[in-house]
Design a protein around this motif. Structure first.
Motif, PDB file in Angstrom:
ATOM      1  N   GLY A  45      -6.382 -26.255   4.778  1.00  0.00           N
ATOM      2  CA  GLY A  45      -6.263 -24.935   5.382  1.00  0.00           C
ATOM      3  C   GLY A  45      -7.633 -24.407   5.767  1.00  0.00           C
ATOM      4  N   VAL A  46      -7.657 -23.211   6.384  1.00  0.00           N
ATOM      5  CA  VAL A  46      -8.911 -22.602   6.820  1.00  0.00           C
ATOM      6  C   VAL A  46      -9.576 -21.908   5.641  1.00  0.00           C
ATOM      7  N   ASP A  47     -10.781 -22.340   5.314  1.00  0.00           N
ATOM      8  CA  ASP A  47     -11.520 -21.778   4.185  1.00  0.00           C
ATOM      9  C   ASP A  47     -12.074 -20.409   4.571  1.00  0.00           C
ATOM     10  N   ILE A  48     -11.592 -19.352   3.931  1.00  0.00           N
ATOM     11  CA  ILE A  48     -12.095 -18.004   4.196  1.00  0.00           C
ATOM     12  C   ILE A  48     -12.699 -17.409   2.929  1.00  0.00           C
ATOM     13  N   THR A  49     -13.195 -18.271   2.078  1.00  0.00           N
ATOM     14  CA  THR A  49     -13.860 -17.814   0.859  1.00  0.00           C
ATOM     15  C   THR A  49     -14.928 -16.779   1.190  1.00  0.00           C
ATOM     16  N   GLY A  50     -14.894 -15.653   0.496  1.00  0.00           N
ATOM     17  CA  GLY A  50     -15.870 -14.601   0.721  1.00  0.00           C
ATOM     18  C   GLY A  50     -15.504 -13.627   1.815  1.00  0.00           C
ATOM     19  N   ALA A  51     -14.295 -13.752   2.373  1.00  0.00           N
ATOM     20  CA  ALA A  51     -13.868 -12.849   3.448  1.00  0.00           C
ATOM     21  C   ALA A  51     -13.850 -11.400   2.962  1.00  0.00           C
ATOM     22  N   ASP A  52     -14.131 -10.486   3.888  1.00  0.00           N
ATOM     23  CA  ASP A  52     -14.142  -9.068   3.535  1.00  0.00           C
ATOM     24  C   ASP A  52     -12.820  -8.389   3.876  1.00  0.00           C
ATOM     25  N   TYR A  53     -11.766  -9.166   3.972  1.00  0.00           N
ATOM     26  CA  TYR A  53     -10.418  -8.624   4.183  1.00  0.00           C
ATOM     27  C   TYR A  53      -9.476  -9.326   3.224  1.00  0.00           C
ATOM     28  N   ALA A  54      -8.199  -8.898   3.210  1.00  0.00           N
ATOM     29  CA  ALA A  54      -7.209  -9.465   2.275  1.00  0.00           C
ATOM     30  C   ALA A  54      -7.698  -9.358   0.841  1.00  0.00           C
ATOM     31  N   ARG A  55      -8.276  -8.221   0.519  1.00  0.00           N
ATOM     32  CA  ARG A  55      -8.824  -8.045  -0.829  1.00  0.00           C
ATOM     33  C   ARG A  55      -7.858  -7.346  -1.783  1.00  0.00           C
ATOM     34  N   GLN A  56      -6.897  -6.614  -1.236  1.00  0.00           N
ATOM     35  CA  GLN A  56      -5.977  -5.892  -2.109  1.00  0.00           C
ATOM     36  C   GLN A  56      -4.603  -5.787  -1.470  1.00  0.00           C
ATOM     37  N   LEU A  57      -3.611  -5.655  -2.327  1.00  0.00           N
ATOM     38  CA  LEU A  57      -2.226  -5.518  -1.881  1.00  0.00           C
ATOM     39  C   LEU A  57      -1.516  -4.622  -2.881  1.00  0.00           C
ATOM     40  N   ASN A  58      -1.094  -3.463  -2.437  1.00  0.00           N
ATOM     41  CA  ASN A  58      -0.469  -2.480  -3.318  1.00  0.00           C
ATOM     42  C   ASN A  58       0.861  -2.021  -2.724  1.00  0.00           C
ATOM     43  N   LEU A  59       1.941  -2.672  -3.147  1.00  0.00           N
ATOM     44  CA  LEU A  59       3.276  -2.349  -2.660  1.00  0.00           C
ATOM     45  C   LEU A  59       4.261  -2.439  -3.809  1.00  0.00           C
ATOM     46  N   ASN A  60       5.481  -2.002  -3.571  1.00  0.00           N
ATOM     47  CA  ASN A  60       6.505  -2.039  -4.620  1.00  0.00           C
ATOM     48  C   ASN A  60       7.375  -3.283  -4.512  1.00  0.00           C
ATOM     49  N   ASP A  61       7.847  -3.747  -5.656  1.00  0.00           N
ATOM     50  CA  ASP A  61       8.833  -4.822  -5.661  1.00  0.00           C
ATOM     51  C   ASP A  61      10.223  -4.211  -5.448  1.00  0.00           C
ATOM     52  N   PRO A  62      11.260  -5.028  -5.311  1.00  0.00           N
ATOM     53  CA  PRO A  62      12.600  -4.470  -5.045  1.00  0.00           C
ATOM     54  C   PRO A  62      13.141  -3.547  -6.140  1.00  0.00           C
ATOM     55  N   ASP A  63      12.559  -3.629  -7.329  1.00  0.00           N
ATOM     56  CA  ASP A  63      12.987  -2.745  -8.415  1.00  0.00           C
ATOM     57  C   ASP A  63      12.209  -1.439  -8.436  1.00  0.00           C
ATOM     58  N   GLY A  64      11.326  -1.261  -7.456  1.00  0.00           N
ATOM     59  CA  GLY A  64      10.559  -0.025  -7.362  1.00  0.00           C
ATOM     60  C   GLY A  64       9.281  -0.023  -8.171  1.00  0.00           C
ATOM     61  N   LYS A  65       8.923  -1.159  -8.772  1.00  0.00           N
ATOM     62  CA  LYS A  65       7.713  -1.241  -9.580  1.00  0.00           C
ATOM     63  C   LYS A  65       6.514  -1.537  -8.695  1.00  0.00           C
ATOM     64  N   ALA A  66       5.442  -0.781  -8.892  1.00  0.00           N
ATOM     65  CA  ALA A  66       4.211  -1.006  -8.130  1.00  0.00           C
ATOM     66  C   ALA A  66       3.576  -2.322  -8.569  1.00  0.00           C
ATOM     67  N   ARG A  67       3.218  -3.150  -7.600  1.00  0.00           N
ATOM     68  CA  ARG A  67       2.618  -4.450  -7.903  1.00  0.00           C
ATOM     69  C   ARG A  67       1.286  -4.583  -7.168  1.00  0.00           C
ATOM     70  N   THR A  68       0.357  -5.278  -7.777  1.00  0.00           N
ATOM     71  CA  THR A  68      -0.950  -5.532  -7.172  1.00  0.00           C
ATOM     72  C   THR A  68      -1.322  -6.994  -7.390  1.00  0.00           C
ATOM     73  N   LEU A  69      -2.271  -7.469  -6.627  1.00  0.00           N
ATOM     74  CA  LEU A  69      -2.746  -8.835  -6.785  1.00  0.00           C
ATOM     75  C   LEU A  69      -3.407  -9.043  -8.143  1.00  0.00           C
ATOM     76  N   ALA A  70      -4.021  -7.997  -8.682  1.00  0.00           N
ATOM     77  CA  ALA A  70      -4.772  -8.125  -9.927  1.00  0.00           C
ATOM     78  C   ALA A  70      -3.910  -8.625 -11.079  1.00  0.00           C
ATOM     79  N   GLU A  71      -2.633  -8.300 -11.070  1.00  0.00           N
ATOM     80  CA  GLU A  71      -1.784  -8.698 -12.194  1.00  0.00           C
ATOM     81  C   GLU A  71      -1.500 -10.189 -12.222  1.00  0.00           C
ATOM     82  N   PHE A  72      -1.847 -10.899 -11.162  1.00  0.00           N
ATOM     83  CA  PHE A  72      -1.555 -12.335 -11.098  1.00  0.00           C
ATOM     84  C   PHE A  72      -2.784 -13.197 -11.356  1.00  0.00           C
ATOM     85  N   LYS A  73      -3.847 -12.606 -11.852  1.00  0.00           N
ATOM     86  CA  LYS A  73      -5.029 -13.405 -12.184  1.00  0.00           C
ATOM     87  C   LYS A  73      -4.648 -14.467 -13.202  1.00  0.00           C
TER      88      LYS A  73
END
Length: 213
Positions: A45-73
């Motif tokens: 794939g295209v290596d975008i290591t260090g990109a200054d975009y796609a840094r965060q994602l804050n949306l709800n799951d179908p149950d209405g719970k707020a989810r972020t990328l940080a919880e999947f570390k």
């Protein structure tokens, strides 16, 4: 460059892609990976290591719970923007990811797939939940308000646009067709173009997992 889906004609597709590329909207070309560099691994794939975009994602799951990328570390995360009524690219991408997870054996549990709908008006929480379940019990669907969806797409440099149908509800959506891959530290690493194949994705995921072993 990223792939645009469901354009009604090849001429329109080429014109739209050229316009978006000129505006800096499309992601994933080798030179168009801002901040890329420093990664020693060789990826399909295209290596975008260090990109200054796609840094965060804050949306709800179908149950209405707020989810972020940080919880999947601790896991690799594969994020794809699409919609449930997409006839081919979206189910193909999700099905391919599900197959890749299975091919990784026990390491498949270390890969989290996330499907972000760009059509929250039709993709209700119930519909989105049922849709992602078709590709595995651990696949996650996320949705937001139209404004939140636009903000998430902007953060990921994802393009989407409604194409009118014969009725108000029969529209399709042109959208960037590609996935973003995050490493176990939550850093965006790859843009995977649609059509690259499951084997290539599996190899890249193995490479990223090997970094932490």
């Amino acid at each position: 460059m990223a792939v645009l889906t469901f354009l009604p004609s090849r001429r329109r597709a080429l014109a739209l892609a050229a316009a978006l590329l000129a505006a800096g909207v499309l992601t994933g070309c080798e030179r168009g990976a801002p901040g890329a560099g420093g990664s020693r691994a060789s990826f399909k794939g295209v290596d975008i290591t260090g990109a200054d975009y796609a840094r965060q994602l804050n949306l709800n799951d179908p149950d209405g719970k707020a989810r972020t990328l940080a919880e999947f570390k601790g896991k690799l995360v594969v994020v794809f923007f699409g919609y449930t009524q997409c006839p081919d690219v979206c189910p193909t991408t999700m099905g391919e990811l599900a197959e890749v997870k299975r091919s990784l054996g026990s390491d498949g549990a270390k890969v989290q797939g996330i499907f972000v709908t760009v059509d929250p008006e039709r993709d209700t929480a119930e519909l989105l939940k049922a849709y992602v379940a078709n590709f595995g019990p651990d696949m996650l669907g996320l949705r937001g308000t139209p404004e939140q969806t636009q903000a998430a797409a902007k953060e990921f440099k994802v393009f989407f646009s409604r194409v009118p149908g014969k009725t108000d509800t029969s529209y399709t959506i042109d959208h960037t067709a590609g996935s973003y891959v995050f490493d176990t530290q939550g850093r965006v690493r790859l843009f995977v173009r649609y059509g690259g194949g499951g084997k290539a994705l599996a190899e890249d995921l193995k490479t990223l997992l090997a970094e932490t072993s």
